[in-house]
Structures are given as C-alpha cells and as structure tokens.
Scaffold this motif. Structure first.
Motif, PDB file in Angstrom:
ATOM      1  N   PHE A  16       1.029  -1.000   0.203  1.00  0.00           N
ATOM      2  CA  PHE A  16      -0.248   0.040  -0.280  1.00  0.00           C
ATOM      3  C   PHE A  16       0.488   1.429   0.181  1.00  0.00           C
ATOM      4  O   PHE A  16       1.750   1.447   0.743  1.00  0.00           O
ATOM      5  N   THR A  17       0.568   2.569  -1.099  1.00  0.00           N
ATOM      6  CA  THR A  17       0.983   3.613  -0.643  1.00  0.00           C
ATOM      7  C   THR A  17       0.029   4.833  -0.265  1.00  0.00           C
ATOM      8  O   THR A  17      -0.776   4.565  -0.614  1.00  0.00           O
ATOM      9  N   PRO A  18       0.720   4.924   1.092  1.00  0.00           N
ATOM     10  CA  PRO A  18      -0.693   6.295   1.299  1.00  0.00           C
ATOM     11  C   PRO A  18      -0.906   7.538   0.128  1.00  0.00           C
ATOM     12  O   PRO A  18       0.593   7.936  -0.432  1.00  0.00           O
ATOM     13  N   PHE A  19      -1.657   8.014   0.450  1.00  0.00           N
ATOM     14  CA  PHE A  19      -1.994   8.808  -0.254  1.00  0.00           C
ATOM     15  C   PHE A  19      -0.944  10.132   0.278  1.00  0.00           C
ATOM     16  O   PHE A  19      -0.576  10.863   1.780  1.00  0.00           O
ATOM     17  N   LEU A  20      -0.551  11.088  -0.675  1.00  0.00           N
ATOM     18  CA  LEU A  20       0.541  12.054  -0.072  1.00  0.00           C
ATOM     19  C   LEU A  20       0.353  12.869  -0.458  1.00  0.00           C
ATOM     20  O   LEU A  20      -0.285  13.505  -1.555  1.00  0.00           O
ATOM     21  N   GLN A  21       0.743  14.803   0.067  1.00  0.00           N
ATOM     22  CA  GLN A  21       1.114  15.426  -0.043  1.00  0.00           C
ATOM     23  C   GLN A  21       1.547  16.203  -1.608  1.00  0.00           C
ATOM     24  O   GLN A  21       2.127  15.891  -1.536  1.00  0.00           O
ATOM     25  N   PRO A  22       1.556  17.313  -1.925  1.00  0.00           N
ATOM     26  CA  PRO A  22       2.103  17.832  -3.108  1.00  0.00           C
ATOM     27  C   PRO A  22       3.845  17.545  -2.647  1.00  0.00           C
ATOM     28  O   PRO A  22       4.921  17.602  -3.806  1.00  0.00           O
ATOM     29  N   SER A  23       4.541  18.138  -0.724  1.00  0.00           N
ATOM     30  CA  SER A  23       5.418  17.205  -1.028  1.00  0.00           C
ATOM     31  C   SER A  23       6.024  16.265  -1.428  1.00  0.00           C
ATOM     32  O   SER A  23       7.347  16.105  -0.738  1.00  0.00           O
ATOM     33  N   GLY A  24       4.927  15.230  -1.282  1.00  0.00           N
ATOM     34  CA  GLY A  24       5.742  13.641  -0.432  1.00  0.00           C
ATOM     35  C   GLY A  24       5.305  13.265   0.858  1.00  0.00           C
ATOM     36  O   GLY A  24       6.009  12.127   0.725  1.00  0.00           O
ATOM     37  N   ALA A  25       5.129  14.150   1.177  1.00  0.00           N
ATOM     38  CA  ALA A  25       4.511  13.641   3.006  1.00  0.00           C
ATOM     39  C   ALA A  25       3.450  12.740   2.746  1.00  0.00           C
ATOM     40  O   ALA A  25       2.244  13.933   2.136  1.00  0.00           O
ATOM     41  N   PRO A  26       3.200  12.545   3.814  1.00  0.00           N
ATOM     42  CA  PRO A  26       1.638  12.031   3.933  1.00  0.00           C
ATOM     43  C   PRO A  26       0.648  12.804   4.686  1.00  0.00           C
ATOM     44  O   PRO A  26       1.365  13.875   5.748  1.00  0.00           O
ATOM     45  N   TRP A  27      -0.348  12.921   4.571  1.00  0.00           N
ATOM     46  CA  TRP A  27      -1.272  13.796   5.027  1.00  0.00           C
ATOM     47  C   TRP A  27      -0.908  13.156   6.621  1.00  0.00           C
ATOM     48  O   TRP A  27      -1.311  12.298   6.859  1.00  0.00           O
ATOM     49  N   PRO A  28      -0.941  14.367   7.531  1.00  0.00           N
ATOM     50  CA  PRO A  28      -0.869  14.416   9.134  1.00  0.00           C
ATOM     51  C   PRO A  28      -2.222  13.975   9.512  1.00  0.00           C
ATOM     52  O   PRO A  28      -2.338  13.283  10.998  1.00  0.00           O
ATOM     53  N   ASP A  29      -3.467  13.991   8.898  1.00  0.00           N
ATOM     54  CA  ASP A  29      -4.795  13.889  10.194  1.00  0.00           C
ATOM     55  C   ASP A  29      -6.681  14.401   9.431  1.00  0.00           C
ATOM     56  O   ASP A  29      -5.193  13.894   7.877  1.00  0.00           O
ATOM     57  N   LEU A  30      -6.992  13.890   9.932  1.00  0.00           N
ATOM     58  CA  LEU A  30      -7.819  13.925   8.807  1.00  0.00           C
ATOM     59  C   LEU A  30      -8.221  14.320   8.046  1.00  0.00           C
ATOM     60  O   LEU A  30      -9.012  14.695   6.861  1.00  0.00           O
ATOM     61  N   ASP A  31      -8.571  15.950   8.567  1.00  0.00           N
ATOM     62  CA  ASP A  31      -9.326  17.384   8.044  1.00  0.00           C
ATOM     63  C   ASP A  31      -8.007  17.236   6.786  1.00  0.00           C
ATOM     64  O   ASP A  31      -8.216  17.649   5.293  1.00  0.00           O
TER      65      ASP A  31
END
Length: 276
Positions: A125-140
C-alpha cells in the motif's frame, strides 16, 4: 430549521401524562407562541424512534419495562412497532446510551483487523501524499487532499488493498445490526489501519460517535447543535443569567451524551422529530 431530531428530558413522574408533559416543556419554544425574540424553534413534533434503529437501545433485562416509550403512529394512522431491543424513549437507567460508541468501536476494530488480514495477500500500500511527498498528517488533511487533488485521490483509492478493504468494510456494515455508522467508510481516512495501532484507530472513530446532538434539558435549556442554548422564558444569550448545562464548543461533540448519562436513572428521555 426544517426538521431535526431532539431528545426531551422529563421527570420520571411525567410518564403517566407523557404527551401533556412534552407539550408543557416544548411550549416556550413554539413558533409564534413562545419568546418574542425566537420564532424558529418548532411548529409540530412527534415521538419517533426505534423502528429503524433510530431511537434508544434498551439495556438487557429492561425489555418489559412499562415505562418504555413507543413512537407515535404516522399521519395516516399506521402504527410502526419498534425493532426488538429498541424504543423511542424511557427511563435513563433502562437505556443503553453508550451503545453507539460500543458499536462504532467494534466496527472500527473489525475494520482494522480486516486490513491486516488482507494486507499480506495484496501489493504494498502507498499512502496518499501531499504535493511535497509527505503523508497527510490528520483526518482533515485527508479530506482537504481529496477535494484539492481529485485525480491523485482516484489513483490512490484504486489500489488493490484499498479496494479489498472497502469491500470488507461494506460487508461488515451490511451485517451490522446496531446504530447506523456508515460513516466508517468516509470519516476514517483510507489506509489509516496501516498508519496507526488498533487502539488509535478505534479511538479516532469512537471519538466522533455521539448519539444526541440536540437536547431539551430537565431545567428547560433548548440545546441545538451549532447554535447557542436557549433557556425557557429568559432573554436571549448573553443576557440569560442561568449557567449553561454543558459546553457548546468545538471538541465537545459528545457533550449532550455526557449530560444524559449523568441524569438520575428515573429521568425520562424521549426522542422527538421536531419540525419548524
């Protein structure tokens, strides 16, 4: 307001004249008859709950309590019996007010277990990432990411493990006979079982599970989610001198539940469908 659901709190002695007691406590908030500064509360109400798993769960051993409340017939006179183990109201001590959190916790735990059962037989599984490549930190952030990056989210959600897990959760929901908690698919971020412990996953889901959003308290406070509480017969906030029954603030989603749980065991709690 068009229609909403509300729990009305009454002294236990009101059971013998239930409709009259509800009429009395609701009267100060009736449109065009109540306080001159508040005209949008209600113009009709009916006792509703229990037929579609939409009322109170009855605690084991209390199914034959004569104080349990059945919902009103429909406008055409049709009587709808409650599902076994459910009711539209009754004494607080006979109702399982924590059942919705229990249901949510059990389903969340089963969802986490399903993920870890499925993971070994599916591609990584590949987590959904921010444009920066970092994982989204929380639900919002997950929600914001879904809106802002629909195409990326579509590719993310198509991963075989996510699709298999979604199907497993749908099967869990189809077999579930407690409170409706379909939001398990949308409120907890996809892939979260891989990013946290079982305890963290269950806690995240149960923290959002609350039974009651709107309540008319024993001492006459009309507490409607998202609005300031209104006290029967008083001037509008902040001029009312009476202390509020519980906080109406962000992060206090379960405040009404906690209020109900602290009431004396013989207090009557009744679900209404209120139209205004």
């Amino acid at each position: 307001m068009s229609a909403m659901r509300m729990v009305v709190c009454l002294p236990g002695a009101a059971r013998d004249g239930l409709r009259e007691a509800i009429d009395e406590v609701m009267a100060p908030f009736e449109q065009c008859r109540g306080s001159h500064w508040r005209f949008d509360n209600w113009d009709s109400w009916a006792i509703r709950g229990g037929t579609d798993r939409d009322g109170f769960r009855v605690l084991p051993g209390h199914a034959d309590d004569p104080r349990l409340v059945a919902e009103d017939p429909l406008s055409d006179g049709t009587v709808r019996p409650a599902e076994p183990g459910w009711c539209a109201g009754g004494p607080r001590g006979a109702l399982d007010l924590a059942a919705i959190r229990t249901d949510a916790g059990e389903l969340a735990g089963a969802s986490w277990d399903a993920w870890h059962r499925l993971a070994p037989s599916h591609p990584l599984f590949t987590p959904f990432l921010q444009p920066s490549g970092a994982p989204w930190p929380d639900l919002d952030a997950y929600r914001d990411g879904r809106r802002a990056h629909a195409q990326a989210w579509e590719a993310f959600a198509a991963q075989p493990l996510l699709a298999a897990h979604r199907d497993a959760v749908l099967d869990l929901l189809a077999a579930h006979r407690g409170y409706p908690v379909d939001g398990l698919l949308s409120t907890v971020p996809y892939g979260a079982p891989a990013l946290c412990t079982r305890e963290e996953y269950v806690a995240r889901w149960t923290s959002d599970a609350c039974l009651v959003r709107n309540v008319l308290t024993l001492d006459g406070w009309w507490c409607e989610s998202g609005d300031d509480p209104v006290h029967a017969g008083c001037e509008p906030p902040p001029d009312c001198p009476h202390p509020r029954p519980f906080p109406q603030a962000p992060g206090a989603r379960d405040a009404a539940d906690r209020y109900l749980e602290a009431l004396p065991g013989d207090t009557l709690l009744v679900w209404l469908r209120v139209h205004g």
